[in-house]
Design a protein around this motif. Sequence first.
Motif, mmCIF file in Angstrom:
data_model
loop_
_atom_site.group_PDB
_atom_site.id
_atom_site.type_symbol
_atom_site.label_atom_id
_atom_site.label_comp_id
_atom_site.label_asym_id
_atom_site.label_seq_id
_atom_site.Cartn_x
_atom_site.Cartn_y
_atom_site.Cartn_z
ATOM 1 N N ILE A 233 -8.547 8.245 2.911
ATOM 2 C CA ILE A 233 -8.582 6.884 3.461
ATOM 3 C C ILE A 233 -9.404 5.981 2.543
ATOM 4 C CG2 ILE A 233 -9.342 5.465 5.417
ATOM 5 C CD1 ILE A 233 -6.889 7.352 5.978
ATOM 6 N N LEU A 234 -10.565 6.457 2.131
ATOM 7 C CA LEU A 234 -11.419 5.681 1.226
ATOM 8 C C LEU A 234 -10.741 5.449 -0.122
ATOM 9 C CD1 LEU A 234 -14.581 7.518 2.308
ATOM 10 C CD2 LEU A 234 -14.384 5.047 2.334
ATOM 11 N N GLU A 235 -10.090 6.471 -0.649
ATOM 12 C CA GLU A 235 -9.385 6.319 -1.928
ATOM 13 C C GLU A 235 -8.256 5.305 -1.813
ATOM 14 O OE1 GLU A 235 -9.973 10.682 -4.019
ATOM 15 O OE2 GLU A 235 -8.356 10.445 -2.558
ATOM 16 N N ASN A 236 -7.515 5.320 -0.699
ATOM 17 C CA ASN A 236 -6.427 4.355 -0.501
ATOM 18 C C ASN A 236 -6.955 2.924 -0.468
ATOM 19 O OD1 ASN A 236 -4.553 6.424 -0.419
ATOM 20 N ND2 ASN A 236 -4.423 6.459 1.809
ATOM 21 N N ILE A 237 -8.050 2.724 0.239
ATOM 22 C CA ILE A 237 -8.654 1.388 0.327
ATOM 23 C C ILE A 237 -9.174 0.956 -1.045
ATOM 24 C CG2 ILE A 237 -10.614 0.106 1.301
ATOM 25 C CD1 ILE A 237 -10.111 1.768 3.915
ATOM 26 N N PHE A 238 -9.889 1.837 -1.726
ATOM 27 C CA PHE A 238 -10.422 1.559 -3.062
ATOM 28 C C PHE A 238 -9.291 1.194 -4.020
ATOM 29 C CE2 PHE A 238 -11.913 2.581 -7.278
ATOM 30 C CZ PHE A 238 -13.281 2.343 -7.282
ATOM 31 N N ASP A 239 -8.272 2.035 -4.064
ATOM 32 C CA ASP A 239 -7.156 1.830 -4.994
ATOM 33 C C ASP A 239 -6.387 0.542 -4.702
ATOM 34 O OD1 ASP A 239 -7.882 4.232 -6.148
ATOM 35 O OD2 ASP A 239 -6.249 5.380 -5.228
ATOM 36 N N PHE A 240 -6.162 0.246 -3.418
ATOM 37 C CA PHE A 240 -5.421 -0.963 -3.054
ATOM 38 C C PHE A 240 -6.139 -2.206 -3.562
ATOM 39 C CE2 PHE A 240 -4.745 -4.626 -0.303
ATOM 40 C CZ PHE A 240 -3.372 -4.773 -0.408
ATOM 41 N N TRP A 241 -7.439 -2.326 -3.275
ATOM 42 C CA TRP A 241 -8.165 -3.539 -3.644
ATOM 43 C C TRP A 241 -8.365 -3.645 -5.142
ATOM 44 C CZ3 TRP A 241 -7.758 -7.311 -0.568
ATOM 45 C CH2 TRP A 241 -7.577 -7.078 0.791
ATOM 46 N N LEU A 242 -8.544 -2.524 -5.809
ATOM 47 C CA LEU A 242 -8.659 -2.532 -7.272
ATOM 48 C C LEU A 242 -7.341 -3.004 -7.890
ATOM 49 C CD1 LEU A 242 -10.487 -1.778 -9.716
ATOM 50 C CD2 LEU A 242 -9.345 0.428 -9.687
ATOM 51 N N ASP A 243 -6.238 -2.501 -7.384
ATOM 52 C CA ASP A 243 -4.926 -2.835 -7.924
ATOM 53 C C ASP A 243 -4.530 -4.287 -7.629
ATOM 54 O OD1 ASP A 243 -2.465 -2.021 -9.271
ATOM 55 O OD2 ASP A 243 -1.526 -2.252 -7.290
ATOM 56 N N ILE A 244 -4.752 -4.747 -6.403
ATOM 57 C CA ILE A 244 -4.306 -6.086 -6.015
ATOM 58 C C ILE A 244 -5.121 -7.169 -6.738
ATOM 59 C CG2 ILE A 244 -5.730 -6.595 -3.976
ATOM 60 C CD1 ILE A 244 -1.916 -6.858 -4.043
ATOM 61 N N TYR A 245 -6.317 -6.817 -7.190
ATOM 62 C CA TYR A 245 -7.174 -7.782 -7.885
ATOM 63 C C TYR A 245 -6.548 -8.246 -9.202
ATOM 64 C CZ TYR A 245 -11.446 -10.112 -9.390
ATOM 65 O OH TYR A 245 -12.367 -11.055 -9.785
ATOM 66 N N LYS A 246 -5.657 -7.456 -9.760
ATOM 67 C CA LYS A 246 -5.025 -7.775 -11.043
ATOM 68 C C LYS A 246 -4.084 -8.971 -10.950
ATOM 69 C CE LYS A 246 -5.327 -2.920 -12.220
ATOM 70 N NZ LYS A 246 -4.608 -1.653 -12.241
ATOM 71 N N ASN A 247 -3.643 -9.323 -9.732
ATOM 72 C CA ASN A 247 -2.739 -10.445 -9.509
ATOM 73 C C ASN A 247 -3.481 -11.475 -8.662
ATOM 74 O OD1 ASN A 247 -0.865 -12.208 -8.296
ATOM 75 N ND2 ASN A 247 0.753 -10.669 -8.316
ATOM 76 N N GLN A 248 -3.908 -12.579 -9.276
ATOM 77 C CA GLN A 248 -4.764 -13.561 -8.601
ATOM 78 C C GLN A 248 -4.123 -14.113 -7.329
ATOM 79 O OE1 GLN A 248 -7.912 -14.045 -9.490
ATOM 80 N NE2 GLN A 248 -8.241 -15.423 -7.801
ATOM 81 N N GLU A 249 -2.844 -14.418 -7.379
ATOM 82 C CA GLU A 249 -2.162 -14.955 -6.194
ATOM 83 C C GLU A 249 -2.145 -13.923 -5.067
ATOM 84 O OE1 GLU A 249 2.345 -16.155 -4.853
ATOM 85 O OE2 GLU A 249 1.772 -16.548 -6.928
ATOM 86 N N ALA A 250 -1.819 -12.690 -5.404
ATOM 87 C CA ALA A 250 -1.793 -11.610 -4.410
ATOM 88 C C ALA A 250 -3.198 -11.365 -3.867
ATOM 89 C CB ALA A 250 -1.230 -10.341 -5.030
ATOM 90 N N TRP A 251 -4.195 -11.383 -4.755
ATOM 91 C CA TRP A 251 -5.582 -11.152 -4.349
ATOM 92 C C TRP A 251 -6.022 -12.172 -3.298
ATOM 93 C CZ3 TRP A 251 -9.556 -8.009 -4.143
ATOM 94 C CH2 TRP A 251 -10.830 -8.525 -3.911
ATOM 95 N N GLU A 252 -5.778 -13.450 -3.581
ATOM 96 C CA GLU A 252 -6.198 -14.504 -2.660
ATOM 97 C C GLU A 252 -5.492 -14.382 -1.314
ATOM 98 O OE1 GLU A 252 -5.760 -18.238 -4.714
ATOM 99 O OE2 GLU A 252 -7.241 -17.659 -6.222
#
Length: 167
Positions: free
Chosen positions: A92-111
């Motif tokens: 669960i922690l790895e999924n949350i960590f990976d999701f937020w790390l990955d989504i940060y690469k796309n500014q529009e998606a991140w916001e």
Amino acid sequence: MENSPQYLFLASGVNNGEGFWIVGVKNCDDNILEDKNLLDCHRKELIGKESAKDILLAINLNLNNLLNELRNKNYLIGSPSMGISFDLPLEILENIFDFWLDIYKNQEAWEACLGLLKVRKRIPLTNLIESESLKGNSKKWAIKIENLHSYVPSSLRIDELNDPMWE
């Protein structure tokens, strides 16, 4: 250096015989496992200081949402003296960590995702998803964020018993 590289990490540790998970940020010079309380590093990403702070904020908000929801539903979730309870599985922690790390690469998606996460702090996103209020990528991200909050422990819920008034 304002945006010097930092390690965003997910590690396990033990303090006074009590196990915990920790998500944190350390300078790139520091060895994460030099901390005597930490046992094993499960994720480690070298990124800029500001990026690490932003992602850590989102991960912590996501984890707080999840833990508060589980406690509100009376699931027995420990509160270690430091870090995050081992009651949450590593996956669960790895999924949350990976999701937020990955989504940060796309500014529009991140916001958009950060905005949805803040809404999720107050209410589940399922009503917005089912009512077709969200369209396109927002709906796709809302489903992913809702899935990050879908963990239910296998342990039984706490059934609190109140003492009778007449005793």
